[in-house]
Enzyme design. Structure first.
Site, PDB file in Angstrom:
ATOM      1  N   HIS A 117       0.836  -1.211   0.000  1.00 17.42           N
ATOM      2  CA  HIS A 117       0.000   0.000   0.000  1.00 17.42           C
ATOM      3  C   HIS A 117       0.869   1.258   0.000  1.00 17.42           C
ATOM      4  O   HIS A 117       0.423   2.297   0.477  1.00 17.42           O
ATOM      5  CB  HIS A 117      -0.938   0.034   1.210  1.00 17.42           C
ATOM      6  CG  HIS A 117      -1.763  -1.207   1.397  1.00 17.42           C
ATOM      7  ND1 HIS A 117      -3.048  -1.332   0.944  1.00 17.42           N
ATOM      8  CD2 HIS A 117      -1.467  -2.405   1.988  1.00 17.42           C
ATOM      9  CE1 HIS A 117      -3.523  -2.535   1.262  1.00 17.42           C
ATOM     10  NE2 HIS A 117      -2.584  -3.207   1.897  1.00 17.42           N
ATOM     11  N   SER A 121      15.329  19.399 -18.184  1.00 17.42           N
ATOM     12  CA  SER A 121      14.135  20.178 -18.489  1.00 17.42           C
ATOM     13  C   SER A 121      14.525  21.431 -19.241  1.00 17.42           C
ATOM     14  O   SER A 121      15.577  22.015 -18.991  1.00 17.42           O
ATOM     15  CB  SER A 121      13.445  20.552 -17.181  1.00 17.42           C
ATOM     16  OG  SER A 121      12.628  21.677 -17.356  1.00 17.42           O
ATOM     17  N   LYS A 139      16.422  19.920 -12.875  1.00 21.86           N
ATOM     18  CA  LYS A 139      15.745  18.645 -13.058  1.00 21.86           C
ATOM     19  C   LYS A 139      16.632  17.563 -13.655  1.00 21.86           C
ATOM     20  O   LYS A 139      17.461  17.811 -14.510  1.00 21.86           O
ATOM     21  CB  LYS A 139      14.524  18.833 -13.967  1.00 21.86           C
ATOM     22  CG  LYS A 139      13.408  19.630 -13.366  1.00 21.86           C
ATOM     23  CD  LYS A 139      12.845  19.039 -12.105  1.00 21.86           C
ATOM     24  CE  LYS A 139      12.081  17.762 -12.359  1.00 21.86           C
ATOM     25  NZ  LYS A 139      10.855  17.942 -13.123  1.00 21.86           N
ATOM     26  N   GLU A 166       9.649   6.448 -17.291  1.00 12.80           N
ATOM     27  CA  GLU A 166       8.306   6.978 -17.542  1.00 12.80           C
ATOM     28  C   GLU A 166       7.784   6.538 -18.912  1.00 12.80           C
ATOM     29  O   GLU A 166       6.609   6.184 -19.055  1.00 12.80           O
ATOM     30  CB  GLU A 166       8.329   8.500 -17.460  1.00 12.80           C
ATOM     31  CG  GLU A 166       8.567   9.020 -16.056  1.00 12.80           C
ATOM     32  CD  GLU A 166       8.745  10.528 -16.063  1.00 12.80           C
ATOM     33  OE1 GLU A 166       7.816  11.246 -15.666  1.00 12.80           O
ATOM     34  OE2 GLU A 166       9.844  10.996 -16.484  1.00 12.80           O
TER      35      GLU A 166
END
Lengths: 466, 466, 466, 466
Positions: A163, A284, A290, A297
């Site tokens: 969880h 970025s 970043k 992803e």
């Protein structure tokens, strides 16, 4: 490819009074997609030439001329010099057209006893067989990277989550291997799919078989197929192998997405257990600080796309009435795309894993003080308290610790005894994470000796997926 | 089931200050779905009791009392007398609660070393193993019905279709068998899925293994599992078996939908080759003349639903981060529904096939005069004309026949020769449909001797799906 | 496009010590897909230049130089002369790189206050807005073709089917119009999607808004957007418009597939009501007599693919955590493909309908003698018998006719009276199909006057989809 | 429900010689699913009684008796006393059967001019209209909870993420509102779906219209429909409204899954910004310390299931040939399940949000020292450095800070100047997070005044979804 409609049709000329509408022609033409089958169609056609020559349809000279022509066509494809014509409706007609240019009249006999229905699906199976072998190697390499990580990270403890809440500590190696076994099942499945894929449909004609007495078993051997299809109608209409492949790809995608999700979390600042190498991160355009896990992803994103590819093909196949319906032309594009996506993802994932940095100290520091609550309950069980009661007592301990803001690991023995008298001077041993993992000493458990045994199993499985 | 939230929780009492909101409790409770696992959970729990007794957690007396209690619970479920309580969050807690009522304190020890994570997935695998065996028998029976039809309809010629246009004549038996082989592949796949399914996860704890030194191999033998899971994290998070089953169901559904589509067409007035028995047809509330193939339409409709079930589970599994996330609670309902749907469909399909009436004369009359155009082209090829040219000549023959409104079968030899001089006095032999099917004399072809051989293969495959 | 990894990166140079791995770079680069946005990105960038110039970030000279450069870049794309570089990660960096080549230093200021997150989604919305308008025109043209058919076929009776069994006669025009109204709803939906699509995200920065005081309302007007997004986080993460478009495409695909299924059936030899024009049919490489409805089969097949595209994107979007995750890169390819497929299909369908031939006599001959059983029941109802009883009596009539092999239309009055005395001398009027359709005289019914009124409604709806 | 096959059939008795096979009957019967339509079918039937009475089919006395009977049946359903019979194939026949028991002969006339095809879809539309209104209220309440959170958390700063990496600070309120607007679009869509749903199909008969001259416009008004269907064939076959609803549910599910993913992350120990209330959390059977976000995980999991429901229905609808095919029986179950799932989830989500605890200090502490790198770049831009160059310089700053282990926020001005001379004494102002959010001062930006304005917009939108 030109989408001009040709004025004449080498394939279905006689019955038609007028040529096709250019937009219909463009819609109908599959060349932009199926040109990828070029070399496999050449191979299938060469085998067919040998088979119908053996059946007496071609003279040895015709056969040899055609085989030489096909070899030249294969060379043209390999060198990128093959020139398509406006009349080329698909890769198969392109090759037949070129063969006539090179060899002349005998080329008109090549299609004897064959239909595009059995021809196309033969080339498709040949192509996919190669793709399957290639992907198996790629998945194996990702497994190898996971094994390498598991070997390297045996000394690293991380929180294990359920969880997304910390549940119990475990070896990082154990987590890497948790992602090894789904891939093992994937390779099992792939090997089984390959068997069903590796069956010859050629010789089934349009749907009812061929009138040319070809030796289909010999044809199968020529093309490396392990068996022949038992029913000609089924042979031309069956796309199970494509659906199976797309399901395989979708489920592999799901596995990769879960690994990706884990890496994305663990490389976030908040978890911080892993850092990706610069070579496998991106930045970025606006935010100079970043460093993004784009490869993972994209893996996660493409796993959605792969589910869609499977859904699409199954929907397309549903309720088709005939041995061959043109709807089946939609079978190749999703298979090609699934292959391309996985072929691009897998090596990036493997080397991203190999090159990432692990931060053992951050992982250790991340362990919550109450992550060993179960072990505290086990401790009480060992003192003779039934598990359900022990669970309840520890629940109160945890709640009190939270309320008082004092981590469990800093509690005195008296603090524990204030909750329940069964706690004793040895209570702190229950809260040592390395002791805790060592106690999960069953096959498949996270105890270091068990993880080492699991590593052995994994190494053996690498070369023995079945 | 009551959806009242209980005031106390036998499972996670200690840590919580307040009870759950009733709506949260209702959402969270899985009992309406998972009560179906009752007997399989009892079986898994009994094995766990034996295992932890062997590991010293229970005395022999406790063990025997618990086993007797479990046996009684099983009897209650079989007799429909088991009473659920408002505190029963799921079937597993219901059984544990009842066990405590029956046996008292020892029931509090049953959960020692076990987590719901490994418990639930063990029961689910046991349930699905039974379901798989049941469905295999049902698919086999449908195959048997197809074999019976193929035996009965060897003398029936029907048009074979591509693009829903008549292509070539074929034996109706050949068509029935065309639907046999996809089911054969389905049974192959199912047997392979069963192997991956039949692996024991119990002993994996919440995610990291158990601290109780259970003999997992013995536990596997006790429950009839062929192997044990190699990694505890993977063991509790793996739902490949459910996804594989749903893919299997979806692909089987696609196969059934294609058979259904064929039967729906062939029982339409326009085709008219088949009539369904009254017992497997339905009528209309408004249209007194209607006799509808509802069973086959439901089959086709449910094949769409099955695709959705697969899609849904794959989407749910995608990118789950933990060893166990509550999202996994969505795994059972689609599996249960897929099983129920197939379990209801398959026997209806099998007996619908067995009881339908074939109309050989209508099928024969339906053969288009030009359905043997390919054979006419083959005839010309036999006269030495290259196939592509023969194809073109016959295309002109067909077009002329259509223009003049005279069926090919009524053309004189001179009519043929007016198109091309290669036609000869024997041209009408090329147009005899029985001769035409006999010419498809290759393995898998529709020639009667080949179909008879295929029937033998099919009979053998019935009892040997691998 | 080259997939060589560049040694330097114009976008995220400063923070990285090493360049990207070439395989990572190839995976990450979206140029092969998103170069299609070129002109829309140029338009969006030009508007941004004007906006930040108005906010004082650029001098008028800089602004004018940049706008001239962008115009030249647009021209290069239109002429196909734009040259990509290995460092071009996506179309946006390609344009910025080229802009710097053309204009120099000021190009480095273009990205001030803008992120690729808001930039990309702005270009995507602009592209899709054009695509939506184009597809609306194409759907309208297909509607127009259906209206033309409905006008032309007002005198043609065909059987109406439920369960693919003949149910009641109807006007062929009524059937064409039955396929008009789903397209009407599609155009309604599309207009509503366009409103949600036509909202400006630019000015949202990476996720939190921009520090440049641009006038977002003016920017929206400049780009033809009707509103601005109200929340910057949502603005960069929202892909509802893409999902809505794909659902729209999938549902349109379902509608087209149903029309296609009908045409495929009606052009089969067995139904025989329609014949496609040669220009919109294809033949077979093996079967000279074939004339196949490939365009309609591809429509049906692609409707499956469109369902998959929708599924894939929804799965990809599910549970994304951030304002922008790289997963979103998967958003464009399915949208582009859905557009391309529909753009290719729609005009072919429209002109296939316009050019097909209807066979009124075959359709009339196809009407089953018992297709008016409901009217016979209505006849009895008019004689005072309750509907359920009348239905039962007519069921017996139909069964007797089938058993005796005498079509209902050939029964004498006495034959009817032998079943029930309520039948009278006027019974045959109930069995006249033209009288029967005339009796369906309610709005939406198949009575000729009602179909003509419906045609008026349809014509009006053509130019008023809302 | 009993699955015994009845020996007689009130609906389609006459034409059939034998009764249905019990398994066929069980498969065919839809009562277990469609009994949920009971009250809506009663309502639709009562309106039909009024309509055919007005058309002269029923006497006023018959009409009144039937209406009284229907009222009593409705009461029986409301009280749970309605008794089903073995012959009840679906809810509609159950109601008609009961009506005959209550009223006698006149009940046999109720079906005059009506078919189950138009009857069923009318009841389904009525049911879904109520469900839509109910769900709109539930979504609105979740929006209200988000507004309440946004109001409460205006003083809380959190990191904003892209790629799950910290990107820029933002107001927590801004993030809550980012999840408000997708729900706003959902309600817009729902209102538009409702319009297309709220159209009367009754009076379309089986497919061709009815012979009873009912006033369909009056019938529509009686049932609260805003329009009537324009084509009877389309009226009985159209399931767009169900597909639209399932897409709506799936896209809402995607939105909820993204919110859920965020909450799951933010309540993890590693992020730690939020704590759920005990009433909306669950514990673990094994792990005493666990407090799990089960409601949010179920939301995420069910979002996958909802995607599957949509996929399934679209696949089922694809390529259906007739006005009504039995496949359409699959339309209701997924709609009912989607409604039930959302109806259970939405209130739990709303109150979970209302009752959770925010930890502002943990959120503030979580801000990475380099999260304001963009602002540092903007600072340089303000000093006259082009954005791309500024971005590069700041990238170097960030890299140096990481290498030296000194957070940016602790750098001296000299440290900054060592990288680039443009940095000045005021550099630290650029690194103040509250100043940073204030600088995002555009409509939709995260500046506090803008968020407050956005809150106003949101409040207004609550009661005005269009």
């Amino acid at each position: 490819m030109s989408t001009d409609a040709p004025s004449s049709h080498i394939l279905w000329g006689g019955r038609f009074q007028s040529g096709p509408d250019p937009r219909f022609w463009a819609l109908n033409a599959s060349l932009p997609v199926d040109q990828r089958l070029a070399l496999h169609d050449v191979r299938g056609t060469a085998a067919w030439v040998r088979a119908i020559a053996a059946a007496g349809v071609l003279t040895p000279d015709e056969r040899d001329a055609l085989l030489a022509g096909l070899e030249r066509i294969a060379a043209e494809f390999r060198q990128g010099t093959f020139a398509f014509a406006a009349t080329d409706e698909d890769i198969h007609t392109a090759i037949e057209r070129r063969l006539k240019e090179l060899v002349g009249e005998p080329a008109l006999k090549v299609h004897t006893g064959r239909s595009r229905n059995d021809q196309v699906v033969t080339a498709f199976r040949l192509w996919l067989r190669d793709a399957v072998d290639d992907l198996d190697a790629q998945v194996r390499d990702l497994q190898a990277a996971l094994v390498q990580r598991a070997e390297a990270d045996l000394e690293v403890l991380v929180p294990g989550y359920t969880h997304l809440q910390q549940a119990q500590p475990m070896l990082l190696s154990h987590w890497w291997l948790a992602h090894f076994w789904p891939l093992h099942r994937d390779r099992q499945r792939l090997a089984q799919i390959r068997q069903r894929l590796n069956v010859l449909p050629l010789g089934s004609g349009a749907l009812a078989g061929t009138t040319v007495p070809v030796d289909r078993e010999a044809l199968a051997r020529d093309l490396g197929f392990e068996a022949i299809t038992p029913n000609s109608w089924d042979a031309v209409s069956d796309r199970d192998f494509a659906a199976e492949f797309l399901f395989w790809a979708a489920l592999l995608g799901v596995h990769l997405s879960r690994l990706a999700e884990g890496v994305i979390l663990f490389t976030s600042r908040e978890f911080g257990f892993l850092t990706l190498d610069d070579a496998f991160s991106s930045g970025s355009s606006l935010l100079p600080q970043k460093k993004n896990p784009d490869g993972f992803e994209l893996t996660r994103g493409k796993s959605g796309t792969l589910i869609g590819a499977l859904t699409g093909l199954l929907s397309t196949l549903k309720a088709l009435p005939s041995a061959y319906d043109k709807d089946l032309q939609e079978d190749k594009a999703p298979v090609f795309r699934a292959y391309d996506d996985l072929r691009a993802l897998l090596p990036v994932l493997a080397d991203s894993l190999r090159t990432l940095t692990v931060h053992p100290e951050r992982a250790a520091a991340a362990l919550a003080p109450d992550i060993l609550a179960t072990d505290l309950a086990d401790y009480l069980v060992a003192k003779g308290i039934p598990f359900r009661e022990a669970h309840h007592i520890v629940g109160q301990v945890v709640q009190r610790a939270a309320a008082q803001g004092v981590p469990l690991t800093q509690w005195s023995v008296d603090d524990f005894r204030a909750v329940h008298p069964a706690f004793d001077a040895d209570v702190h041993q229950a809260l040592d994470p390395w002791a805790a993992v060592a106690r999960r000493d069953v096959p498949g458990g996270t105890a270091p000796n068990r993880v080492r045994a699991q590593l052995e199993q994994a190494r053996a499985a690498l070369d023995n997926p079945l």
